[in-house]
Each structure stands twice: as structure tokens, then as C-alpha cells.
Design an enzyme around this catalytic site. Structure first.
Site, PDB file in Angstrom:
ATOM      1  N   SER A 103       0.821  -1.207   0.000  1.00  0.00           N
ATOM      2  CA  SER A 103       0.000   0.000   0.000  1.00  0.00           C
ATOM      3  C   SER A 103       0.857   1.261   0.000  1.00  0.00           C
ATOM      4  O   SER A 103       1.940   1.284   0.578  1.00  0.00           O
ATOM      5  CB  SER A 103      -0.882  -0.009   1.242  1.00  0.00           C
ATOM      6  N   TYR A 140      -2.667   0.124  10.178  1.00  0.00           N
ATOM      7  CA  TYR A 140      -2.817  -0.554   8.879  1.00  0.00           C
ATOM      8  C   TYR A 140      -1.556  -0.353   8.038  1.00  0.00           C
ATOM      9  O   TYR A 140      -0.957  -1.309   7.568  1.00  0.00           O
ATOM     10  CB  TYR A 140      -4.033  -0.018   8.109  1.00  0.00           C
ATOM     11  N   LYS A 180       1.618  -3.105   6.699  1.00  0.00           N
ATOM     12  CA  LYS A 180       2.147  -3.261   5.336  1.00  0.00           C
ATOM     13  C   LYS A 180       3.663  -3.063   5.335  1.00  0.00           C
ATOM     14  O   LYS A 180       4.406  -3.768   4.672  1.00  0.00           O
ATOM     15  CB  LYS A 180       1.461  -2.290   4.378  1.00  0.00           C
TER      16      LYS A 180
HETATM   17  C1  WQD Z   1      -9.896   8.633   1.243  1.00  0.00           C
HETATM   18  C2  WQD Z   1     -10.117  10.074   1.652  1.00  0.00           C
HETATM   19  C3  WQD Z   1     -10.553  10.347   3.999  1.00  0.00           C
HETATM   20  C4  WQD Z   1     -14.363   8.302   4.157  1.00  0.00           C
HETATM   21  C5  WQD Z   1      -7.272   3.616   1.207  1.00  0.00           C
HETATM   22  C6  WQD Z   1      -7.378   2.198   1.612  1.00  0.00           C
HETATM   23  C7  WQD Z   1      -6.054   1.640   1.988  1.00  0.00           C
HETATM   24  C8  WQD Z   1      -5.002   1.983   0.965  1.00  0.00           C
HETATM   25  C9  WQD Z   1      -4.980   3.465   0.651  1.00  0.00           C
HETATM   26  C10 WQD Z   1      -4.717   0.068  -0.421  1.00  0.00           C
HETATM   27  C11 WQD Z   1      -9.444  10.402   2.980  1.00  0.00           C
HETATM   28  C12 WQD Z   1     -11.755  10.764   3.164  1.00  0.00           C
HETATM   29  C13 WQD Z   1     -13.169   8.839   3.708  1.00  0.00           C
HETATM   30  C14 WQD Z   1     -15.409   9.171   4.575  1.00  0.00           C
HETATM   31  C15 WQD Z   1     -14.010  11.047   4.066  1.00  0.00           C
HETATM   32  N1  WQD Z   1      -5.201   1.277  -0.244  1.00  0.00           N
HETATM   33  N2  WQD Z   1     -13.010  10.183   3.668  1.00  0.00           N
HETATM   34  N3  WQD Z   1     -15.193  10.517   4.510  1.00  0.00           N
HETATM   35  O1  WQD Z   1      -7.696   6.263   3.840  1.00  0.00           O
HETATM   36  O2  WQD Z   1      -6.763   6.853   1.548  1.00  0.00           O
HETATM   37  O3  WQD Z   1      -6.962   4.425   2.317  1.00  0.00           O
HETATM   38  O4  WQD Z   1      -6.280   3.794   0.236  1.00  0.00           O
HETATM   39  O5  WQD Z   1      -4.008  -0.547   0.268  1.00  0.00           O
HETATM   40  O6  WQD Z   1      -6.226   0.232   2.050  1.00  0.00           O
HETATM   41  O7  WQD Z   1      -8.240   2.109   2.720  1.00  0.00           O
HETATM   42  O8  WQD Z   1      -8.980   5.752   1.696  1.00  0.00           O
HETATM   43  O9  WQD Z   1     -11.341   5.957   1.079  1.00  0.00           O
HETATM   44  O10 WQD Z   1     -10.754   5.684   3.540  1.00  0.00           O
HETATM   45  O11 WQD Z   1     -10.232   7.822   2.376  1.00  0.00           O
HETATM   46  O12 WQD Z   1     -13.848  12.288   4.026  1.00  0.00           O
HETATM   47  O13 WQD Z   1     -16.524   8.736   5.002  1.00  0.00           O
HETATM   48  O14 WQD Z   1     -11.524  10.268   1.872  1.00  0.00           O
HETATM   49  O15 WQD Z   1     -10.345  11.252   5.071  1.00  0.00           O
HETATM   50  O16 WQD Z   1      -8.985  11.733   2.912  1.00  0.00           O
HETATM   51  P1  WQD Z   1      -7.550   5.935   2.407  1.00  0.00           P
HETATM   52  P2  WQD Z   1     -10.400   6.242   2.198  1.00  0.00           P
END
Ligand code: WQD
Length: 336
Positions: free
Chosen positions: A125, A150, A154
Site C-alpha cells: 500500500s 494498517y 504493510k
Molecule cells: C480517502 C479520503 C478520507 C471516508 C485507502 C485504503 C487503503 C489503501 C490506501 C490500499 C481520505 C476521506 C473517507 C469518509 C471522508 N489502499 N473520507 N469521509 O484512507 O486513503 O486508504 O487507500 O491498500 O487500504 O483504505 O482511503 O477511502 O478511507 O479515504 O472524508 O466517510 O476520503 O479522510 O482523505 P484511504 P479512504
């Protein structure tokens, strides 16, 4: 050729199984159904007309893993997805994340060593980079202290692979994913987290369809143009195809190092507000959202330099942001 896909009924795993079957591989799935359902198997079969073998095994159970490999020593390669993967959730459940993600990895690697299997693709990741110093992020960017358990699982996972590789001829490719979203164009498989979604896109589509009252936007005071976090969103099909390219590279012994690392992203960054605006434009739906406080573990911005993946894996992303959001919305509508 038999390929084992752990976590093969999960979001990325199921889409990768479809792409593997399309390329003629015989796929065996191990999944413990902790974040997926056996109905995903029907979706895969409906798309490819090939029902993969499925074993419901929790990879933390070493005896069960060893028993599986005792009767499956003809596996040509392993793609290891099985892990918990929500950044936000991991800050609340660190011990569960360390146990689940690391025990599972150790048991798989131990079984590979005991059975003389050596072709391994690891679902890593971009979170291993923490908040990278500069954008776009290349594979040479330093691995920094992860901002979430998390991300740390990784990082530790990559270190475990490196240490094993020093004493066992493991041939592995680490794919550092950015943000996988979207769904298969058939609408038969997609991202269907059990319970309340942690990730942005399923929360957006569930809000749009009325399952959730509103989307909480976690912070608008980040160091970005509009203050909301920037991420590199990549279509899950493009990501799945990258796994097939990586597997072919290992099976043909084209890897030039025992362990190779690739960033798998689109190479572009979009903020949360830009995602919302794109979703509204693509679907014609006004999304109900509120700006709330930051979520622990989030970095300001992360998007990939995917040059090495394009040049070395003979792979490139093809889907646009609109394609991704339209496919995610189609999936939500078909599975409401
Ligand atoms: C994206 C953005 C949140 C939910 C993911 C995977 C992880 C890794 C990396 C593969 C962030 C914002 C989210 C919500 C929000 N991929 N958000 N409201 O945290 O980048 O991680 O990609 O390994 O496994 O989980 O993804 O979709 O949770 O968040 O504002 O209800 O959206 O703060 O800025 P993240 P995400």
C-alpha cells in the site's frame, strides 16, 4: 496453471480472480469471509463461466493453512490479498490489525517455504510512504513511519518478506496500491464492505442511494488546494490487471531482483471535494455531505508516479475518474 488468491472474495481479490481466469489461469480462492460474502463467488462465475475453487479458511489458523498446502503443492503462484485494510478502523483496532494482517502473512510464507513454493505477490500500500515529502511518489520515496496501524502492518509485511528472502529464494513483487475504487462493468461484483463503510467511495454511493443520511468529509484544513485530502484513485480493474502483469513477470522469471516494488496508481491526485463534484456531475445526484473534523491516520496528499510500473510491468491505467465513479454507482444501484 494453478494460482492461489488469498482474500479472493474481497473487493480487489474478486476483480483479480476474474482477470486471472480471463487469462486462462486456474484460480483457487482462500477467504475467511470476514469482509466479504460467498455470493461474490456467484458474481465471479457469472462473469467468467468458470467457478473458482473456494476454501473458507482463516489464515491465522496455521494448522488449517498447512493442511491446505499439504493437498495443494502444485500451486504455481500466490497472490496474497487477505488482510484488513481500513486506515481509520486500524487506529481504533490496532491489535486486531497486527494479529490479522501479520499472522496471516507469516503463515502463508511459512507454508510456501515448507512446500518449496516461491512465486509471491504481496498486496502492499502507498500508506507505507506515510506523508511523502514530494509528489508524485516514486518507489524510491523513503518508507516513513506509518500514520496508522494498517500502514504499519504493510511496512512490517514488506520487512518480513525481505528477511525471509535473505534465507529462502522467494521471488516476490510488492504492489503498493493507491486508492482502488469502482466496480466491474457488469455490476456483478464490486466493493461491498460489510457494515458501515470506512472508505470514501462506498460511503458516497451508499449516501447517494439513501442508505446513509450524509457523507462526513473528514477535514478541510489540510495542506491542499481546497483543504480536503488528495488521493490517487485507480479503477479496481486496472489494479487487477496489474496483478496479472506482475504474475506473468514472475512466472517467466523476468524479475531482475528477488523482490521488486511497484506503485500502482493513476498518477493523478483528486481531493475529496473534487470526488464529490465529479460524482454529482456523473450521476446528476446532489450529494448530502458535511465537513467534520479530521480522521486519525489520514495524510494530506498522496498520488503515484507510475512510470516504473508502466515501463517494467507493461501495464498502464485506462479508466478515467468518471469511468470509476460511474461503475461504482452502477454497482450500488444493482446491489441496493
Ligand atoms: C480517502 C479520503 C478520507 C471516508 C485507502 C485504503 C487503503 C489503501 C490506501 C490500499 C481520505 C476521506 C473517507 C469518509 C471522508 N489502499 N473520507 N469521509 O484512507 O486513503 O486508504 O487507500 O491498500 O487500504 O483504505 O482511503 O477511502 O478511507 O479515504 O472524508 O466517510 O476520503 O479522510 O482523505 P484511504 P479512504
Amino acid at each position: 496453471m494453478k494460482i492461489l488468491v488469498t482474500g479472493g472474495l474481497g473487493f480487489i481479490g474478486s476483480h483479480t480472480v476474474v482477470e486471472l481466469q480471463k487469462e486462462g489461469y486456474e484460480v483457487i480462492i482462500i477467504d475467511n469471509l470476514s469482509n466479504s460474502e460467498s455470493s461474490v463467488l456467484e458474481g465471479i462465475t457469472a462473469i467468467t463461466n468458470q467457478k473458482p475453487a473456494f476454501h473458507q479458511i482463516d489464515l491465522r489458523n496455521k494448522a488449517a493453512v498447512d493442511q491446505f498446502f499439504d493437498s495443494h503443492s502444485d500451486i504455481a503462484g500466490i497472490i496474497h490479498f487477505a488482510a484488513s485494510k481500513a486506515v481509520g478502523e486500524s487506529t481504533k483496532e490496532p491489535l486486531f490489525y497486527y494479529e490479522n494482517n501479520l499472522f496471516s502473512l507469516i503463515n502463508i510464507l511459512s507454508a510456501m517455504k515448507e512446500h518449496g513454493l516461491d512465486k509471491f505477490i504481496f498486496s502492499s500500500s502507498c500508506t507505507v510512504y506515510g506523508q511523502a515529502d514530494s509528489m508524485p511518489i516514486t518507489e524510491e520515496a523513503p518508507v516513513k513511519k506509518a500514520l496508522s496501524p494498517y500502514g504499519n502492518t504493510k511496512q512490517i509485511g514488506e520487512e518480513i518478506i525481505a528477511d525471509l528472502s535473505a534465507v529462502y529464494p522467494l521471488q516476490s513483487i510488492l504492489l503498493r496500491y493507491f486508492n482502488p475504487i469502482g466496480a466491474h462493468e457488469s455490476g456483478l461484483i464490486g466493493e461491498s464492505p460489510l457494515g458501515v463503510p470506512y472508505n470514501l467511495i462506498p460511503y458516497i454511493t451508499q449516501t447517494a442511494i439513501g442508505k446513509r443520511e450524509y457523507l462526513s468529509v473528514y477535514g478541510d484544513d489540510y495542506n491542499t488546494a481546497d483543504g480536503t485530502c488528495v488521493r490517487d484513485y485507480i479503477h479496481v480493474i486496472d489494479l487487477a490487471k496489474a496483478h496479472v502483469c506482475a504474475l506473468k513477470r514472475l512466472l517467466k522469471q523476468q524479475n531482475t531482483e528477488q523482490t521488486e516494488i511497484f506503485n500502482i496508481g493513476n498518477g493523478k491526485g483528486y481531493s475529496v471535494l473534487e470526488l464529490i463534484q465529479s460524482f454529482e456531475r456523473v450521476t446528476g445526484i446532489k450529494l448530502n455531505y458535511k465537513i467534520e473534523k479530521r480522521r486519525l491516520g489520514d495524510v494530506d496528499q498522496a498520488w503515484a508516479d507510475n512510470t516504473k510500473s508502466q515501463q517494467t510491468l507493461d501495464w498502464k491505467p485506462t479508466q478515467t475518474l468518471d469511468d470509476m465513479l460511474a461503475s461504482a454507482w452502477k454497482w450500488e444501484q444493482k446491489n441496493k
